[in-house]
Design an enzyme around this catalytic site. Structure first.
Site, PDB file in Angstrom:
ATOM      1  N   ARG A  15       3.815 106.119 -57.402  1.00  0.00           N
ATOM      2  CA  ARG A  15       4.810 105.414 -56.586  1.00  0.00           C
ATOM      3  C   ARG A  15       6.072 106.231 -56.316  1.00  0.00           C
ATOM      4  NH1 ARG A  15       4.887 100.210 -60.188  1.00  0.00           N
ATOM      5  NH2 ARG A  15       3.893 101.680 -61.608  1.00  0.00           N
ATOM      6  N   GLY A 101       7.717 109.089 -71.274  1.00  0.00           N
ATOM      7  CA  GLY A 101       8.512 110.124 -70.616  1.00  0.00           C
ATOM      8  C   GLY A 101       9.329 109.614 -69.449  1.00  0.00           C
ATOM      9  N   GLY A 139       3.757  94.246 -70.583  1.00  0.00           N
ATOM     10  CA  GLY A 139       2.996  93.590 -71.632  1.00  0.00           C
ATOM     11  C   GLY A 139       3.888  92.543 -72.291  1.00  0.00           C
ATOM     12  N   TYR A 365      38.381 136.510 -46.938  1.00  0.00           N
ATOM     13  CA  TYR A 365      37.087 136.677 -47.585  1.00  0.00           C
ATOM     14  C   TYR A 365      37.176 137.826 -48.581  1.00  0.00           C
ATOM     15  CZ  TYR A 365      32.325 137.931 -48.626  1.00  0.00           C
ATOM     16  OH  TYR A 365      31.173 138.231 -49.312  1.00  0.00           O
TER      17      TYR A 365
HETATM   18  C1  UD1 Z   1       2.539 100.021 -70.783  1.00  0.00           C
HETATM   19  C2  UD1 Z   1       2.193  98.993 -71.861  1.00  0.00           C
HETATM   20  C3  UD1 Z   1       2.930  97.692 -71.559  1.00  0.00           C
HETATM   21  C4  UD1 Z   1       4.412  97.945 -71.510  1.00  0.00           C
HETATM   22  C5  UD1 Z   1       4.736  99.065 -70.489  1.00  0.00           C
HETATM   23  C6  UD1 Z   1       6.174  99.444 -70.596  1.00  0.00           C
HETATM   24  C7  UD1 Z   1      -0.096  99.472 -72.523  1.00  0.00           C
HETATM   25  C8  UD1 Z   1      -1.499  99.084 -72.428  1.00  0.00           C
HETATM   26  N1  UD1 Z   1       0.775  98.767 -71.850  1.00  0.00           N
HETATM   27  O1  UD1 Z   1       2.078  99.495 -69.564  1.00  0.00           O
HETATM   28  O2  UD1 Z   1       2.643  96.739 -72.557  1.00  0.00           O
HETATM   29  O3  UD1 Z   1       5.104  96.781 -71.174  1.00  0.00           O
HETATM   30  O4  UD1 Z   1       3.944 100.232 -70.776  1.00  0.00           O
HETATM   31  O5  UD1 Z   1       6.509 100.315 -69.553  1.00  0.00           O
HETATM   32  O6  UD1 Z   1       0.213 100.398 -73.231  1.00  0.00           O
HETATM   33  N2  UD1 Z   1       0.335 107.321 -69.940  1.00  0.00           N
HETATM   34  C9  UD1 Z   1      -0.379 108.453 -70.301  1.00  0.00           C
HETATM   35  N3  UD1 Z   1      -1.728 108.438 -70.216  1.00  0.00           N
HETATM   36  C10 UD1 Z   1      -2.415 107.342 -69.811  1.00  0.00           C
HETATM   37  C11 UD1 Z   1      -1.681 106.196 -69.435  1.00  0.00           C
HETATM   38  C12 UD1 Z   1      -0.304 106.223 -69.513  1.00  0.00           C
HETATM   39  O7  UD1 Z   1       0.211 109.467 -70.683  1.00  0.00           O
HETATM   40  O8  UD1 Z   1      -3.650 107.413 -69.764  1.00  0.00           O
HETATM   41  C13 UD1 Z   1       1.786 107.366 -70.049  1.00  0.00           C
HETATM   42  C14 UD1 Z   1       2.492 107.250 -68.700  1.00  0.00           C
HETATM   43  O9  UD1 Z   1       2.734 108.527 -68.135  1.00  0.00           O
HETATM   44  C15 UD1 Z   1       3.776 106.533 -69.053  1.00  0.00           C
HETATM   45  C16 UD1 Z   1       3.396 105.686 -70.276  1.00  0.00           C
HETATM   46  O10 UD1 Z   1       2.225 106.251 -70.777  1.00  0.00           O
HETATM   47  O11 UD1 Z   1       4.791 107.439 -69.453  1.00  0.00           O
HETATM   48  C17 UD1 Z   1       3.156 104.227 -69.884  1.00  0.00           C
HETATM   49  O12 UD1 Z   1       2.122 104.178 -68.944  1.00  0.00           O
HETATM   50  P1  UD1 Z   1       2.061 103.098 -67.810  1.00  0.00           P
HETATM   51  O13 UD1 Z   1       0.876 103.315 -66.971  1.00  0.00           O
HETATM   52  O14 UD1 Z   1       3.363 103.016 -67.130  1.00  0.00           O
HETATM   53  O15 UD1 Z   1       1.822 101.781 -68.701  1.00  0.00           O
HETATM   54  P2  UD1 Z   1       1.818 100.333 -68.213  1.00  0.00           P
HETATM   55  O16 UD1 Z   1       0.463  99.996 -67.729  1.00  0.00           O
HETATM   56  O17 UD1 Z   1       2.946 100.106 -67.301  1.00  0.00           O
END
Ligand code: UD1
Ligand code: CA
Length: 463
Positions: A15, A101, A139, A365
């Protein structure tokens, strides 16, 4: 006790609609990932491990010297999977703080409090939570009758009743390392997104009689995640407010803190005044009792004490005490000004040293030059440093006088007390104490101007 931070940063950040990996986008001049690494460091973490995936090469390159280790997650199969790929790098004991991050506003103080709570409660896992007016997408924190943590349910897995809960998962956790390592193999992906959720570890802990808790913080700003450019600007605004507030409490006056843009790494001395529209970036250091007037941009520069700067741009330069600059001066990289120097309006300085007490008050200058002390550089003086192929350096010694509208064709050496008459083009060295005049001799033609004037008047009357 050994404390390790595991920072999840493999996600794509679709996004953001950017060529740059999400965690490299900056908030007040600092990459979001750097904000998180520093917060962890400030909370007494011994080591940070960053899980990278999308744009891994770029992220790794950027943080090569940051003292962190990397784990690569080829395919993003969920937050639990991201921890799995780092399994071998995780310690056998101590604490593991799992962070994201893309939450640049998290502070060291909050992480410290999370760790203290986790240790006090003797938990195997503690999740950092906050209340949100609009919890959509997060979550949800499900608590039991006695208020204890039961589980975390993702938006996509939640029933209508669970969706009503306004306490949400920040995505930040504190784990007992042993519990975390041995439980990762128990994660499953039978959920709406078919991902391995780190949040499943709460239920795994409770099923095994390991204590799991939630640490609720009142300030939900700190856990704000950045997913798009709107949120990036919101995070920037909050960070800006924090930075400016810090400086004000440290003794810096802001005419209007809403319009001052100060990077995270900038230092400002006491009793300095910052006007509206000021931008201070990078590693800039400003001394005490300075006046930084409206619309100044200063990047990676060191400014002494009692310096006045008006509406000017200063890049990678140094400025001595009691010097005045502007309005509308331009100091390009490697301008080094001494004390009590005056650089006035529309003066450009580049790759030049200017000694104490020297003045270039208007329209000049000064490029590739070493200018001594108490030198006067008149209006319209040009250091002609470039012949179209090469650049050359000039030297002007102490107490020299460079008259208005002179050109110094580099390389030239003007010795002490050398005096260049106004309008002179200098292409040879000037010996100590001598005068150089190089002007075409003017002619005076009497009545010429009056005749021209009369002709003009006649033409006008004939119409
Ligand atoms: C996750 C949480 C959710 C919480 C939210 C907060 C889970 C299942 N859910 O949701 O409960 O409210 O964060 O922002 O954990 N990332 C990886 N590898 C992956 C997936 C994610 O490195 O395979 C990293 C992303 O880069 C990010 C962080 O983990 O920095 C969170 O990932 P994101 O996809 O934003 O999680 P949400 O589904 O939003
Ligand atoms: Ca998210």
């Amino acid at each position: 006790m050994r404390k390790t931070a595991l920072i999840l940063a493999a996600g794509q950040g679709t996004r953001m609609k950017s060529k740059t990996p999400k965690v490299l986008h900056k908030v007040c001049g600092k990459e979001m990932l750097a904000c998180v690494i520093d917060a962890a460091g400030g909370a007494g973490i011994d080591e940070s491990i960053v899980v990278i995936g999308h744009g891994a090469g770029q992220v790794r390159e950027h943080f090569e010297d940051a003292g962190v280790r990397f784990a690569v997650q080829e395919h993003q199969l969920g937050t639990g999977h991201a921890v799995m790929v780092a399994q071998d790098l995780l310690p056998e004991e101590g604490l593991v703080l799992v962070l994201c991050g893309d939450t640049p506003l998290i502070t060291a103080e909050t992480l410290e409090r999370l760790i203290a709570f986790h240790e006090r409660e003797k938990n195997g896992v503690t999740v950092l939570t906050a209340r949100m007016e609009d919890p959509f997408g997060y979550g949800r924190i499900v608590r039991g009758e006695a208020g204890g943590l039961r589980k975390i349910v993702e938006e996509k897995d939640a029933d209508p009743e669970t969706k009503e809960i306004d306490e949400i998962n920040s995505g930040m956790y504190c784990f007992e390392a042993g519990f975390l390592k041995k439980s990762l193999s128990k994660l499953t992906n039978d959920n709406a997104q078919q991902e391995y959720y780190i949040t499943q570890l709460i239920e795994i802990a409770l099923a095994e009689g390991v204590k799991a808790g939630a640490f609720l913080i009142p300030n939900n700003e700190e856990i704000m995640g950045v997913n798009n450019r709107v949120q990036l600007s919101e995070a920037e605004a909050l960070m800006r407010e924090r930075i400016n507030r810090y400086h004000m409490l440290e003794g810096v006056t802001f005419v209007d803190p809403k319009t001052a843009f100060i990077d995270a790494g900038v230092k400002i001395g006491r009793d300095t005044r910052i006007g509206p529209g000021v931008i201070l970036r990078g590693k800039t250091v400003i001394g005490e009792d300075c006046e930084i007037g409206h619309n100044c941009r200063i990047e990676d520069s060191v400014i002494g004490n009692n310096v006045t700067i008006q509406s000017s741009t200063i890049l990678e330069s140094t400025v001595g005490d009691e010097t005045t600059i502007g309005p509308c001066a331009y100091l390009r990289p490697h301008a080094h000004l001494g004390r009590k120097v005056k650089i006035g309006d529309f003066v450009e300085v580049k790759n030049a040293n200017i000694g104490d007490g020297s003045k270039a008050s208007h329209l000049a200058y000064i490029g590739d030059a070493d200018v001594g002390r108490d030198v006067n550089i008149g209006c319209g003086v040009v250091f002609v440093n470039y012949d179209g192929i090469n650049k050359f350096r000039s030297v002007v010694e102490d107490d020299a006088f460079i008259g208005s509208n002179s050109n110094l064709i580099a390389p030239v050496h003007v010795e002490q007390q050398g005096y260049i008459a106004a309008g002179t083009t200098v292409s040879r060295d000037v010996p100590e104490g001598s005068l150089v005049v190089g002007r075409p001799k003017e002619r005076v033609i009497p009545t010429w101007g009056a005749r021209k004037y009369n002709q003009k008047k006649e033409k006008k009357n004939a119409k």
